[in-house]
Design a protein around this motif. Structure first.
Motif, PDB file in Angstrom:
ATOM      1  N   TYR A  50       9.307  -4.718  -5.776  1.00  0.00           N
ATOM      2  CA  TYR A  50       9.955  -3.451  -6.120  1.00  0.00           C
ATOM      3  C   TYR A  50      10.390  -2.697  -4.865  1.00  0.00           C
ATOM      4  O   TYR A  50      11.443  -2.041  -4.863  1.00  0.00           O
ATOM      5  CB  TYR A  50       8.995  -2.578  -6.929  1.00  0.00           C
TER       6      TYR A  50
ATOM      7  N   SER B 252      12.081   4.069  -6.594  1.00  0.00           N
ATOM      8  CA  SER B 252      11.734   3.101  -7.637  1.00  0.00           C
ATOM      9  C   SER B 252      10.572   3.615  -8.467  1.00  0.00           C
ATOM     10  O   SER B 252       9.460   3.776  -7.959  1.00  0.00           O
ATOM     11  CB  SER B 252      11.391   1.746  -7.011  1.00  0.00           C
ATOM     12  N   ARG B 253      10.820   3.865  -9.752  1.00  0.00           N
ATOM     13  CA  ARG B 253       9.762   4.300 -10.654  1.00  0.00           C
ATOM     14  C   ARG B 253       8.724   3.184 -10.839  1.00  0.00           C
ATOM     15  O   ARG B 253       7.511   3.456 -10.932  1.00  0.00           O
ATOM     16  CB  ARG B 253      10.362   4.706 -12.000  1.00  0.00           C
ATOM     17  N   ASN B 254       9.193   1.918 -10.919  1.00  0.00           N
ATOM     18  CA  ASN B 254       8.269   0.795 -11.069  1.00  0.00           C
ATOM     19  C   ASN B 254       7.335   0.680  -9.866  1.00  0.00           C
ATOM     20  O   ASN B 254       6.140   0.395 -10.013  1.00  0.00           O
ATOM     21  CB  ASN B 254       9.046  -0.510 -11.240  1.00  0.00           C
TER      22      ASN B 254
ATOM     23  N   TRP C   8      -0.717  -7.458  -8.116  1.00  0.00           N
ATOM     24  CA  TRP C   8       0.080  -6.242  -7.951  1.00  0.00           C
ATOM     25  C   TRP C   8       0.784  -6.190  -6.609  1.00  0.00           C
ATOM     26  O   TRP C   8       1.870  -5.616  -6.502  1.00  0.00           O
ATOM     27  CB  TRP C   8      -0.818  -5.017  -8.106  1.00  0.00           C
TER      28      TRP C   8
ATOM     29  N   LEU D  96       6.446   3.136  -7.826  1.00  0.00           N
ATOM     30  CA  LEU D  96       5.518   4.267  -7.864  1.00  0.00           C
ATOM     31  C   LEU D  96       4.393   4.014  -8.866  1.00  0.00           C
ATOM     32  O   LEU D  96       3.217   4.289  -8.583  1.00  0.00           O
ATOM     33  CB  LEU D  96       6.274   5.540  -8.234  1.00  0.00           C
ATOM     34  N   PHE D  97       4.734   3.451 -10.019  1.00  0.00           N
ATOM     35  CA  PHE D  97       3.739   3.181 -11.053  1.00  0.00           C
ATOM     36  C   PHE D  97       2.745   2.121 -10.595  1.00  0.00           C
ATOM     37  O   PHE D  97       1.529   2.284 -10.748  1.00  0.00           O
ATOM     38  CB  PHE D  97       4.448   2.731 -12.334  1.00  0.00           C
ATOM     39  N   ARG D  98       3.259   1.031 -10.009  1.00  0.00           N
ATOM     40  CA  ARG D  98       2.371  -0.055  -9.581  1.00  0.00           C
ATOM     41  C   ARG D  98       1.480   0.367  -8.413  1.00  0.00           C
ATOM     42  O   ARG D  98       0.291   0.033  -8.383  1.00  0.00           O
ATOM     43  CB  ARG D  98       3.204  -1.283  -9.195  1.00  0.00           C
ATOM     44  N   THR D  99       2.035   1.131  -7.492  1.00  0.00           N
ATOM     45  CA  THR D  99       1.228   1.639  -6.380  1.00  0.00           C
ATOM     46  C   THR D  99       0.158   2.592  -6.887  1.00  0.00           C
ATOM     47  O   THR D  99      -0.990   2.566  -6.405  1.00  0.00           O
ATOM     48  CB  THR D  99       2.124   2.357  -5.346  1.00  0.00           C
ATOM     49  N   GLY D 100       0.510   3.426  -7.872  1.00  0.00           N
ATOM     50  CA  GLY D 100      -0.472   4.324  -8.471  1.00  0.00           C
ATOM     51  C   GLY D 100      -1.595   3.570  -9.154  1.00  0.00           C
ATOM     52  O   GLY D 100      -2.768   3.980  -9.081  1.00  0.00           O
ATOM     53  N   GLN D 101      -1.263   2.467  -9.833  1.00  0.00           N
ATOM     54  CA  GLN D 101      -2.290   1.646 -10.462  1.00  0.00           C
ATOM     55  C   GLN D 101      -3.269   1.092  -9.431  1.00  0.00           C
ATOM     56  O   GLN D 101      -4.487   1.057  -9.656  1.00  0.00           O
ATOM     57  CB  GLN D 101      -1.633   0.485 -11.223  1.00  0.00           C
TER      58      GLN D 101
ATOM     59  N   CYS E 155       8.975   4.771  -2.788  1.00  0.00           N
ATOM     60  CA  CYS E 155       8.431   5.120  -4.104  1.00  0.00           C
ATOM     61  C   CYS E 155       9.351   6.082  -4.844  1.00  0.00           C
ATOM     62  O   CYS E 155       9.463   6.024  -6.078  1.00  0.00           O
ATOM     63  CB  CYS E 155       7.035   5.718  -3.952  1.00  0.00           C
TER      64      CYS E 155
END
Length: 335
Positions: free
Chosen positions: A138, A42-44, A131, A46-51, A39
């Motif tokens: 990612y 990769s910012r993407n 997701w 981290l964002f998708r995992t957070g979602q 994470c």
């Protein structure tokens, strides 16, 4: 008795090997710090995992928690099931009012489930599965982009399974599509098999736990194998040849969801599964499996046909549809 001693010794050695590989798979699955490493790369990701955590953890599990902690006690207070909570004991003496309250309370609870929890569960299930593929992609890209060629000494191309040469062009594309379709059918049948063994008397729960562990382990590694281009037959051969390791890898996820209600288990699964997908992406199963084998100086435990029933039923289904298609084609030509 003397003739049984070699057999007993071999059984004891194999059992020890299976237990050690199971523990190694369990340990690999619990290396969740790899999720943090990926994470951070990769910012993407981290964002998708957070979602995924936001939808399934905060919204879905949060809704269930609020419902059980506040809504249900409030309904219990408004529509009690004991006469001691009703001011007029004469009004309560017939018992009819308690039955009416119980019916109304049960009806309101069901309305919450029908119009909120079940739709939210289906929405979460569909969106989470979309997701998961992004998370795996990612995570795989984060490993490929890393300056180092390993995560904790494990290679990015962590699978040493031999890759079959595929024809280029349209033929290669059709083979890939065919493998994906067959994989979906195979895993669907295997899921039904997992569900069915739960009803076997006495040992059903144990079998259900074991098959669920294999199923989640396979799902976790399947994303990585897809991106690595590993053919389906190689995946199944590697998986069934190292069944003890993968049983251990899938166990933590099953342990976390096995004791809860279906809705809570579904939400927990949606939260935990992407973590195990990333753990599988950052792991090298061959290294974990081959290290004990060098110590034992043996070839391994042998292949266990985990997907035999699912494979047989899937082939029967495909043969049936193929036969129907040929009959329909012949009928159309005749006309």
């Amino acid at each position: 008795m003397e003739t049984l001693k070699p057999l007993i010794k071999i059984t004891s050695v194999k059992s020890k090997q299976a237990m050690l590989l199971w523990l190694e798979g369990f340990r690999e699955a619990c290396c969740l710090h790899r999720v943090v490493i990926l994470c951070l790369r990769s910012r993407n990701l981290l964002f998708r995992t957070g979602q995924c955590f936001l939808l399934n953890g905060l919204i879905f599990l949060g809704s269930l928690g609020l419902f059980n902690k506040f809504v249900v006690p409030t309904l219990q207070w408004i529509l009690p099931d004991r006469c001691s909570l009703i001011t007029s004991q004469e009004f309560c003496s017939s018992g009819n009012v308690l039955r009416v309250y119980s019916f109304l309370r049960g009806g309101l609870v069901q309305l919450f489930y029908v119009f909120w929890f079940y739709p939210l569960y289906m929405f979460s299930f569909i969106l989470s599965n979309i997701w998961y593929n992004d998370i795996a992609k990612y995570g795989f890209e984060a490993m490929e982009r890393s300056d180092s060629s390993s995560v904790e000494g494990e290679t990015v191309a962590s699978t040493n399974m031999a890759k079959a040469e595929r024809p280029s062009g349209f033929g290669g594309v059709m083979i890939v599509i065919g493998e994906q379709v067959y994989s979906i059918i195979l895993l669907t049948v295997f899921f039904l098999e997992v569900y069915a063994v739960g009803y076997v008397p006495y040992i059903g729960k144990i079998l259900n736990f074991l098959l669920l562990s294999w199923m989640y382990a396979y799902y976790s590694y399947e994303y990585k194998w897809n991106f690595s281009g590993v053919p389906l037959d190689k995946r199944l051969d590697f998986f069934e040849s190292n069944w003890a390791f993968f049983a251990g890898f899938g166990s933590p996820c099953v342990l976390a969801i096995f004791v809860f209600s279906p809705l809570v288990s579904g939400a927990l699964m949606a939260i935990l599964f992407p973590l195990f997908v990333l753990t599988a992406t950052g792991s090298g199963p061959e290294k974990a499996i081959l290290a004990p084998r060098r110590t034992w100086k043996c070839a391994g435990l042998g292949r266990l046909p985990i997907f035999y029933v699912a494979d047989t039923l899937s082939m029967l289904a495909l043969s049936f549809f193929r036969l129907e298609s040929l009959q329909q084609t012949g009928h159309d030509k005749a006309n």
